[in-house]
Enzyme design. Structure first.
Site, PDB file in Angstrom:
ATOM      1  N   CYS A   2       0.827  -1.193   0.319  1.00 46.65           N
ATOM      2  CA  CYS A   2      -0.003   0.008  -0.003  1.00 46.65           C
ATOM      3  C   CYS A   2       1.023   1.469  -0.090  1.00 46.65           C
ATOM      4  CB  CYS A   2      -0.432   0.209   0.899  1.00 46.65           C
ATOM      5  SG  CYS A   2      -2.749  -0.864   1.974  1.00 46.65           S
ATOM      6  N   ARG A  30       3.550  -0.625  -5.033  1.00 45.53           N
ATOM      7  CA  ARG A  30       3.221  -0.651  -3.556  1.00 45.53           C
ATOM      8  C   ARG A  30       2.680  -1.325  -3.334  1.00 45.53           C
ATOM      9  NH1 ARG A  30       6.485   1.812   0.645  1.00 45.53           N
ATOM     10  NH2 ARG A  30       6.003   1.277   1.894  1.00 45.53           N
ATOM     11  N   TRP A  77      -2.292  -3.032  -1.637  1.00 48.19           N
ATOM     12  CA  TRP A  77      -2.118  -4.357  -1.807  1.00 48.19           C
ATOM     13  C   TRP A  77      -3.230  -5.091  -0.674  1.00 48.19           C
ATOM     14  CZ3 TRP A  77      -0.260  -8.550   1.013  1.00 48.19           C
ATOM     15  CH2 TRP A  77       0.546  -9.519   0.451  1.00 48.19           C
ATOM     16  N   ASN A 103      -1.697   2.193   5.533  1.00 45.30           N
ATOM     17  CA  ASN A 103      -0.671   0.969   5.556  1.00 45.30           C
ATOM     18  C   ASN A 103      -0.349   0.559   6.431  1.00 45.30           C
ATOM     19  OD1 ASN A 103       1.161  -0.463   4.009  1.00 45.30           O
ATOM     20  ND2 ASN A 103       2.813   0.920   4.393  1.00 45.30           N
ATOM     21  N   GLY A 104      -0.539  -0.884   6.361  1.00 45.63           N
ATOM     22  CA  GLY A 104      -0.328  -1.703   7.652  1.00 45.63           C
ATOM     23  C   GLY A 104      -1.559  -2.627   7.534  1.00 45.63           C
ATOM     24  N   GLU A 469      17.924 -16.908  -7.991  1.00 46.46           N
ATOM     25  CA  GLU A 469      17.259 -15.708  -8.142  1.00 46.46           C
ATOM     26  C   GLU A 469      16.729 -15.811 -10.080  1.00 46.46           C
ATOM     27  OE1 GLU A 469      16.793 -13.564  -6.717  1.00 46.46           O
ATOM     28  OE2 GLU A 469      16.073 -11.408  -7.879  1.00 46.46           O
ATOM     29  N   LYS A 473      12.738 -14.608 -10.519  1.00 47.13           N
ATOM     30  CA  LYS A 473      12.958 -13.887 -11.754  1.00 47.13           C
ATOM     31  C   LYS A 473      11.736 -14.039 -13.051  1.00 47.13           C
ATOM     32  CE  LYS A 473      14.029 -10.384  -9.881  1.00 47.13           C
ATOM     33  NZ  LYS A 473      14.595 -10.095  -9.420  1.00 47.13           N
ATOM     34  N   GLU A 476       8.264 -14.861 -10.888  1.00 44.40           N
ATOM     35  CA  GLU A 476       7.883 -13.368 -10.285  1.00 44.40           C
ATOM     36  C   GLU A 476       7.125 -12.471 -11.458  1.00 44.40           C
ATOM     37  OE1 GLU A 476       9.847 -11.070  -6.923  1.00 44.40           O
ATOM     38  OE2 GLU A 476      10.746 -11.664  -9.309  1.00 44.40           O
ATOM     39  N   HIS A 492      18.738 -36.390  -8.036  1.00 42.37           N
ATOM     40  CA  HIS A 492      18.068 -36.899  -7.083  1.00 42.37           C
ATOM     41  C   HIS A 492      16.875 -36.764  -7.435  1.00 42.37           C
ATOM     42  CE1 HIS A 492      22.153 -38.260  -5.273  1.00 42.37           C
ATOM     43  NE2 HIS A 492      22.102 -37.405  -5.107  1.00 42.37           N
ATOM     44  N   LYS A 584       6.199  -4.367  -3.801  1.00 41.14           N
ATOM     45  CA  LYS A 584       7.598  -3.835  -4.126  1.00 41.14           C
ATOM     46  C   LYS A 584       7.966  -4.584  -2.549  1.00 41.14           C
ATOM     47  CE  LYS A 584      11.330  -2.264  -5.264  1.00 41.14           C
ATOM     48  NZ  LYS A 584      11.790  -3.297  -5.991  1.00 41.14           N
TER      49      LYS A 584
HETATM   50  C1  F6R Z   1      11.731 -10.151  -5.929  1.00 38.13           C
HETATM   51  C2  F6R Z   1      12.017  -9.020  -4.898  1.00 38.13           C
HETATM   52  C3  F6R Z   1      10.969  -9.926  -3.553  1.00 38.13           C
HETATM   53  C4  F6R Z   1      11.990  -9.069  -1.953  1.00 38.13           C
HETATM   54  C5  F6R Z   1      12.019  -9.633  -1.039  1.00 38.13           C
HETATM   55  C6  F6R Z   1      12.473  -8.655   0.203  1.00 38.13           C
HETATM   56  O1  F6R Z   1      12.190  -9.229  -6.556  1.00 38.13           O
HETATM   57  O2  F6R Z   1      11.422  -8.047  -4.988  1.00 38.13           O
HETATM   58  O3  F6R Z   1      10.775 -11.042  -3.303  1.00 38.13           O
HETATM   59  O4  F6R Z   1      13.294  -9.098  -2.610  1.00 38.13           O
HETATM   60  O5  F6R Z   1      10.227  -9.347  -1.242  1.00 38.13           O
HETATM   61  O6  F6R Z   1      11.754  -7.245  -0.124  1.00 38.13           O
HETATM   62  P1  F6R Z   1      13.299  -6.527   0.526  1.00 38.13           P
HETATM   63  O7  F6R Z   1      14.655  -6.600  -0.166  1.00 38.13           O
HETATM   64  O8  F6R Z   1      13.371  -4.976   0.331  1.00 38.13           O
HETATM   65  O9  F6R Z   1      13.129  -6.914   2.112  1.00 38.13           O
END
Ligand code: F6R
Length: 589
Positions: A2, A30, A77, A103-104, A469, A473, A476, A492, A584
């Site tokens: 949010c 967000r 969100w 937000n929360g 990663e 990615k 995602e 395995h 995010k």
């Molecule tokens: C992946 C991504 C998420 C963040 C995770 C941690 O592209 O953006 O997996 O890496 O939510 O976020 P931070 O780094 O802000 O703690």
């Protein structure tokens, strides 16, 4: 999760809507389940909101036509109640004279709602937030002035919040913060309150970062802050001037933030390394703590966890005792005072990480944090706060900040052990060359992967976190189901799924001799193989041989796997900046 924005100005005009809409676009990363605004003008409070993305809701609800002397806005969100028009913020009291964005998570909202309903308040949404305007209304009904009512409402809440509230006829935005970020922007004849700085960066670079337990109000001329206990706080000395440029939060000619931010990684890394070296005192303090630690607990989530695993692999290579832990699983680790915790988080606000750190601190462990946001919750919780200087990252998927995390951790390791000193200086140019040379091939690979439903990403040693990663990615942003494994583990079980044409992606930057066999095993089952190799080619169907040391190759791999995912997403017709169901900054459990 949010995004919230509040703008208050001296004159009643449409400019307020223009600034708010611009801020909502900046905050959309967000959360993008719904959007809404509330304005206060001489006519009273007007709310416009709906389920959907910012551009659509702004157009359909004709938000730019609103006038007023203040406006609050929200991108959601969803946590309590599905995305819908009625669950969209702002929420109002029974008479529409108080409006709130939040937000929360309010943990005691059910009890509060029952109590308020028994007093005759009518609720229209399923959200936890709606209790807040009704609480304010209730306290005002009992004779309190609006600020006292706001404070009383905030004191009744259990949970986390960054809240803005407005009251009909008042040229004031009330705010309160606990466990979710909130910053004040100081403008000329207008002031701002928002979840983060990019929201108002076009208007001002003068910022006050609020602390947990602070609340107050902004008017066009004044910022008033006090603690929950009622002690007035002088925040004038806390004003900082941010160096982020307004252009860094626009797409700057790129079709998506994700692509722009991948291209920004060389500069982000250079700024990060120079920034860390310019604060040698903090870096030395972190290195000293790591050197004296009996055990290093590396804690993070998502992409940051993969950066943490990379550091763990580096530590293991020199015989350090390190334990990587996914932040949400922190309770499985018994920390003690001889441990040092390294907490990594781009936002510095991820609740899982903040909670893990708080818990480890109670056991006496020392905490080093690595974040990209000055004054973030995590930085404030830590004994030593290291900062990346990657600049704002708007794309939901972490890209340039991942590369900056790798670079900062490599620098930390280099200061600890004396290794890679010369190679670290080359990272920026390696990244530049990699993006220039391999973007075309990455696009072709992305287009090929876009045709597939599943993929494996395999690596060993330093290559494993990058394989993880890569798989994250592409899941995602392109919604291709991908799993990462240590290459040796693939025989395995995972290999059972491999049939002709199944894509297997090798990150061949460590233990190439062993990966040759793993590659042969996959080829024998008809897999379509992709490889990014430092020096020794695997003979994959599609292969990039970087011609770099294993250490430098890890940096080159990062933008390639990001570009592959980006182009896979775009080929499939998805918006990589707004992956479904993701936000995010994840500030819920
Ligand atoms: C992946 C991504 C998420 C963040 C995770 C941690 O592209 O953006 O997996 O890496 O939510 O976020 P931070 O780094 O802000 O703690």
């Amino acid at each position: 999760m949010c995004g919230i924005i509040g703008v208050v100005c001296q004159e009643e005009s449409r400019r307020i809507a223009e600034i708010t809409v611009n801020a909502l676009k900046r905050l959309e990363y967000r959360g993008y389940d719904s959007v809404g605004v509330a304005s206060v003008s001489s006519r009273g409070i007007e709310v416009r909101k709906a389920k959907g993305k910012v551009d659509d809701v702004v157009r359909i609800k004709r938000i730019p036509e609103l006038t007023g002397f203040l406006m609050i806005g929200h991108t959601r969100w969803a946590t309590h109640g599905p995305p819908s028009d009625k669950n969209a913020h702002p929420h109002t009291d029974c008479k529409g004279e108080v409006a709130v964005v939040h937000n929360g998570t309010i943990k005691n909202y059910r009890e509060l709602r029952e109590e308020l309903e028994s007093l005759g308040h009518k609720f229209v949404s399923e959200t936890d937030t709606e209790v807040i305007p009704h609480l304010i209304e209730e306290f005002m009904k009992r004779g309190m002035d609006s600020f006292s009512a706001f404070k009383a409402a905030i004191r009744a809440l259990h949970g986390s919040y960054a809240v803005l509230a407005i009251v009909k006829g008042e040229r004031k935005i009330y705010f309160a913060k606990k466990d979710n970020p909130l910053v004040i922007g100081l403008g000329n004849g207008m002031n701002f309150v928002a979840s983060d700085i990019p929201a108002f960066l076009d208007e001002t670079d003068r910022v006050i970062v609020l602390k947990d337990g602070e609340l107050g109000y902004v008017t066009p001329e004044e910022v008033h802050v006090e603690t929950l206990e009622g002690n007035v706080v002088d925040v004038t000395k806390r004003t900082i001037v941010v160096t982020w440029k307004s252009e860094s939060v626009t797409k700057g000619g790129y079709p998506h933030f994700m692509l722009k931010e991948i291209h920004e990684s060389p500069v982000a890394v250079e700024d990060t390394i120079n920034g860390m070296l310019s604060d040698m005192e903090t870096l030395t303090e972190a290195v000293k703590a790591l050197a004296e630690a009996r055990r290093v607990i590396v804690v993070a989530s998502g992409t940051s966890y993969h950066a943490g695993l990379y550091f763990h692999e580096l530590l293991l290579s020199e015989g350090y005792n390190s334990l990587p832990i996914i932040a949400s699983e922190y309770y499985t680790v018994k920390a003690n005072p001889s441990d040092v915790v390294l907490a990594i988080s781009q936002s510095g606000e991820t609740l899982d990480v903040v909670q893990a750190v708080k818990s480890f601190k109670t056991k006496g462990a020392k905490v080093i944090s690595l974040t990209n946001v000055i004054g973030s919750a995590l930085a404030r919780e830590s004994d030593v706060a290291l900062y990346m200087r990657a600049g704002p990252e708007i794309g939901v998927a972490a890209t340039k900040t991942f590369v900056s995390q790798l670079a900062s951790l490599a620098l930390l390791f280099s200061e600890l052990t004396g290794s890679f000193k010369e190679e670290i200086k080359k990272i920026r140019s390696i990244l530049e060359r990699t993006i220039e040379t391999y973007e075309g091939i990455s696009k072709e690979w992305g287009e090929e992967l876009a045709k597939k439903s599943n993929a494996y990403y395999l690596g060993r040693g330093l290559g494993l976190p990058l394989a993880m990663e890569g798989a994250l990615k592409i899941k995602e942003v392109a919604y291709v189901h991908a799993e990462a494994y240590p290459a040796g583990e693939s025989k395995h079980g995972p290999i059972a799924l491999v049939s002709p044409g199944f894509p297997v992606f090798f990150i061949n930057v460590d233990k190439s001799d062993l990966l040759l066999n793993n590659h042969a095993e996959m080829k024998a089952r008809g897999a379509e193989t992709f490889a990014i190799s430092s020096n020794v080619a695997l003979g994959a169907d599609h292969e990039i041989v970087l011609g770099l040391s294993d250490f430098l190759s890890t940096f080159a791999v990062a933008p390639i796997i990001q570009l592959v995912s980006y182009y896979a997403a775009v080929t499939r017709g998805y918006d990589p900046d707004k992956p479904r169901n993701l936000a995010k900054t994840v500030t819920v459990e």
